[in-house]
Design a protein around this motif. Structure first.
Motif, short mmCIF file in Angstrom:
data_model
loop_
_atom_site.label_atom_id
_atom_site.label_comp_id
_atom_site.label_asym_id
_atom_site.label_seq_id
_atom_site.Cartn_x
_atom_site.Cartn_y
_atom_site.Cartn_z
N LEU A 1 0.71 -1.22 -0.18
CA LEU A 1 -0.01 0.10 -0.03
C LEU A 1 1.13 1.77 0.03
CD1 LEU A 1 -2.56 -0.76 2.47
CD2 LEU A 1 -3.41 -0.20 0.25
N ASP A 2 0.85 2.40 -0.86
CA ASP A 2 1.37 3.25 -0.93
C ASP A 2 1.10 4.44 0.10
OD1 ASP A 2 2.26 2.49 -3.03
OD2 ASP A 2 0.88 3.16 -4.61
N HIS A 3 2.08 4.52 0.55
CA HIS A 3 1.30 5.88 1.44
C HIS A 3 0.82 5.24 2.78
CE1 HIS A 3 3.37 8.49 -0.65
NE2 HIS A 3 2.92 8.41 -2.07
N PHE A 4 1.28 4.62 3.55
CA PHE A 4 0.14 3.47 4.17
C PHE A 4 0.34 4.56 5.73
CE2 PHE A 4 -0.93 0.57 7.80
CZ PHE A 4 -2.35 0.96 7.52
N LYS A 5 1.60 4.77 5.88
CA LYS A 5 2.05 5.14 6.60
C LYS A 5 1.26 6.87 7.07
CE LYS A 5 6.07 6.35 9.15
NZ LYS A 5 5.26 8.21 9.84
N ALA A 6 1.72 7.31 6.70
CA ALA A 6 0.00 8.28 6.42
C ALA A 6 -0.62 8.57 7.48
CB ALA A 6 0.48 9.57 4.94
N VAL A 7 -1.93 7.01 6.45
CA VAL A 7 -2.85 6.76 6.90
C VAL A 7 -3.05 6.84 8.13
CG1 VAL A 7 -4.79 5.12 6.95
CG2 VAL A 7 -3.78 6.17 4.95
N ASN A 8 -1.97 5.79 9.10
CA ASN A 8 -2.11 5.53 10.52
C ASN A 8 -1.53 6.91 11.29
OD1 ASN A 8 -2.65 3.37 11.07
ND2 ASN A 8 -0.59 1.94 9.85
N ASP A 9 -0.45 7.64 10.70
CA ASP A 9 -0.20 9.11 10.93
C ASP A 9 -1.52 10.27 11.59
OD1 ASP A 9 2.19 8.05 11.50
OD2 ASP A 9 3.51 8.91 9.90
N VAL B 1 -3.69 -16.01 -0.59
CA VAL B 1 -3.77 -14.38 -0.91
C VAL B 1 -3.07 -14.54 0.83
CG1 VAL B 1 -4.75 -12.38 -0.80
CG2 VAL B 1 -5.57 -14.31 -2.61
N GLY B 2 -2.33 -13.55 0.90
CA GLY B 2 -1.40 -13.56 2.08
C GLY B 2 -1.23 -12.38 2.54
N ARG B 3 -1.01 -11.84 4.13
CA ARG B 3 -0.64 -10.60 4.19
C ARG B 3 0.94 -11.06 4.55
NH1 ARG B 3 -1.53 -7.17 10.20
NH2 ARG B 3 -0.61 -5.64 9.11
N LEU B 4 1.52 -10.51 4.13
CA LEU B 4 3.20 -10.98 5.23
C LEU B 4 3.20 -9.64 6.31
CD1 LEU B 4 5.55 -10.84 0.65
CD2 LEU B 4 4.20 -12.94 2.24
N GLY B 5 3.08 -8.84 5.88
CA GLY B 5 3.80 -8.09 7.48
C GLY B 5 2.83 -6.46 6.75
N GLY B 6 2.93 -5.61 7.68
CA GLY B 6 2.65 -4.41 8.18
C GLY B 6 1.37 -4.14 6.30
N GLU B 7 1.55 -3.23 5.46
CA GLU B 7 0.79 -3.29 4.80
C GLU B 7 1.08 -3.92 3.35
OE1 GLU B 7 4.40 0.23 4.40
OE2 GLU B 7 2.89 -1.26 5.75
N GLU B 8 1.72 -5.10 3.79
CA GLU B 8 2.40 -5.81 2.44
C GLU B 8 2.14 -7.07 2.22
OE1 GLU B 8 6.66 -5.67 0.82
OE2 GLU B 8 6.36 -7.45 2.09
N PHE B 9 0.95 -7.76 0.90
CA PHE B 9 0.16 -8.81 0.63
C PHE B 9 0.81 -9.59 -0.09
CE2 PHE B 9 -2.46 -5.27 2.71
CZ PHE B 9 -3.13 -6.00 3.29
N ALA B 10 0.59 -11.15 -0.45
CA ALA B 10 1.54 -11.78 -1.32
C ALA B 10 -0.02 -12.27 -1.96
CB ALA B 10 2.03 -12.60 -0.34
N VAL B 11 0.31 -12.33 -3.48
CA VAL B 11 -0.45 -13.63 -3.92
C VAL B 11 0.29 -14.28 -5.06
CG1 VAL B 11 -2.72 -13.16 -5.73
CG2 VAL B 11 -2.39 -11.32 -4.22
#
Length: 469
Positions: A294-302, A330-340
């Protein structure tokens, strides 16, 4: 001595009616609210009418009812921890473990008396295990459905007449109990969740199998009560084993899934992807690997806080489920990173270029779907609108000689960083390098031969394949 404080004169205090108006029940849609109240009203009316028209309970009925209530409450105390864990791990559940006692009561008692036993057992179970997860109005609806199921079974046995209950009648009673109870619950779920699947309406298959097992044990308890109540002692150990076994599936699911998104967690996704690449999943094979960030996800949290960020992750996970096919990984690798990992029907011979095109189509579909998301997240300060989400995608396709998962992930990760450097909200697909064991041995140079480098050229938007003549 301090002077005594006296209350100031004023108008008499009025009863606080706002607490009742804040019940979650009143926030239901009108049609759904009407259905819930109608089921509860019908159950109450039939129960009162049954007691008014029927004979008084006999001493034997009272004794059996008290025994079943006592055993049901004791069983609830044993099962409270298990039920709490099931609710915590898997959320709402379509079944509970108390039907063993409610169905036994429906077989050996008149319908109205069995309904009272069911209400006592279920309300006790709610107070001991479910009240932190299940609102009271939902539990009252569940009690009403079980009361109607007991009344239906009682009416069936009354129509058949006072005879020894044959096996076919017990099976019909089980089917009637399930149809009334599960049918009413499924009807309300269908009204609250349009286009719900069978698993949403009736619960997963393992839950339904557990429910049938509990009903069969309830029939055995009814037989034991008719023959010799001492035989109920033999049911204690099997019920205890069932209590322990009921946690296995929720624990397995919790160990395999990511808690925030419900996707496969990193360890489970990697293990399943390795099996798919190795061809251990039958005729299907891996169609490449995608890594999404996800792009700029840190800005959403902040800006909005981590609670809103968690809602965004959940929404992106739902978008991934809708875009990919059911058998894709489909899985979540961690943080805002996903794998397909898309899986293809195979083995079918495809060129590397065609694999790249197919993987890019999947990646572009995901990127477009995420960019179209518009979220409205409730917070303490009001509703927050989230839009303009974008995702960068890097993909890797195995060369003709194949590649292992580590190589594919490293290649996809490098492609992801290339997509980030290209301005984000874009897709880059690359071909993984040939494994050393499959690399051809270079021929000795000759005077008439010269080394020629084969550059990578663009074969479409975000697509890189080796150049060919």
């Amino acid at each position: 001595m301090a002077p005594e404080r006296r209350p100031l004169p004023g108008p008499p205090a009025r009863p606080n009616r706002s607490a009742v108006s804040r019940w979650p029940l009143w926030r239901l849609p009108r049609l759904l609210l009407a259905a819930v109240l109608a089921v509860e009203a019908v159950a109450a009316v039939l129960l009162v009418a049954g007691f008014a028209a029927g004979p008084l309970p006999t001493a034997g009925d009272l004794w059996v009812g008290v025994v079943l209530c006592a055993l049901g409450i004791a069983h609830n105390e044993m099962a409270a921890g298990v039920e709490r864990e099931r609710r915590r791990l898997s959320g709402a559940s379509h079944v509970d473990l108390s039907s063993v006692w409610t169905f036994a009561a429906a077989l050996v008692l008149p319908g109205t008396h069995a309904a009272v036993v069911a209400a006592v057992v279920l309300l006790h179970l709610w107070s001991r295990a479910w009240r932190h997860w299940v609102p009271l109005y939902r539990q009252l609806f569940s009690v009403a459905t079980v009361v109607l199921a007991c009344l239906a079974v009682g009416a069936l046995l009354e129509v058949v007449g006072p005879q020894q209950e044959p096996l076919w009648l017990v099976l019909v009673a089980i089917a009637l109990y399930v149809v009334v109870n599960s049918g009413l619950v499924a009807g309300v779920v269908a009204m609250s969740t349009p286009r719900a699947g069978l698993a949403t309406l009736f619960g997963p298959p393992e839950d339904n199998l557990l429910e049938l097992g509990m009903l069969c044990m309830g029939a055995l308890i009814a037989i034991a009560l008719s023959l010799n109540p001492v035989l109920l002692v033999l049911m204690v150990l099997p019920l205890h084993v069932v209590l322990r076994a009921a946690l296995i599936r929720p624990l397995e699911a919790a160990a395999m899934t990511d808690g925030k998104t419900g996707l496969l967690n990193a360890a489970t996704w990697v293990a399943a992807a390795e099996r798919a690449i190795a061809g251990a999943d039958g005729p299907e094979r891996a169609g490449g690997v995608l890594i999404l960030d996800l792009d700029h996800f840190k800005a959403v949290n902040d800006t909005h806080g981590h609670a809103v960020g968690d809602h965004v992750l959940t929404a992106v996970a739902e978008a991934l489920r809708r875009v990919v096919r059911a058998h894709d990984l489909v899985g979540r690798l961690g943080g805002e990173e996903f794998a397909v990992l898309p899986r293809r029907a195979g083995p079918v011979s495809r060129s590397v270029a065609l694999e790249c095109v197919e993987l890019e189509v999947v990646a572009e579909r995901i990127r477009t779907h995420v960019a179209e998301l518009q979220l409205h997240v409730p917070t303490r300060d009001g509703e927050v609108a989230i839009c303009g989400l974008t995702v960068s995608v890097g993909g890797a396709v195995a060369p003709a000689g194949g590649a292992d998962l580590d190589t594919l992930l490293q290649t996809a990760d490098a492609a992801l960083y290339e997509a980030k450097r290209a301005g984000r909200n874009t897709v880059r697909i690359a071909v993984a390098p040939m494994p050393p064991s499959a690399s051809p041995t270079p021929a000795a140079p000759t005077p008439s031969a010269r080394a020629v480098s084969v550059p990578s050229v663009d074969a479409g938007p975000g697509l890189r394949t080796p150049a060919t003549d």
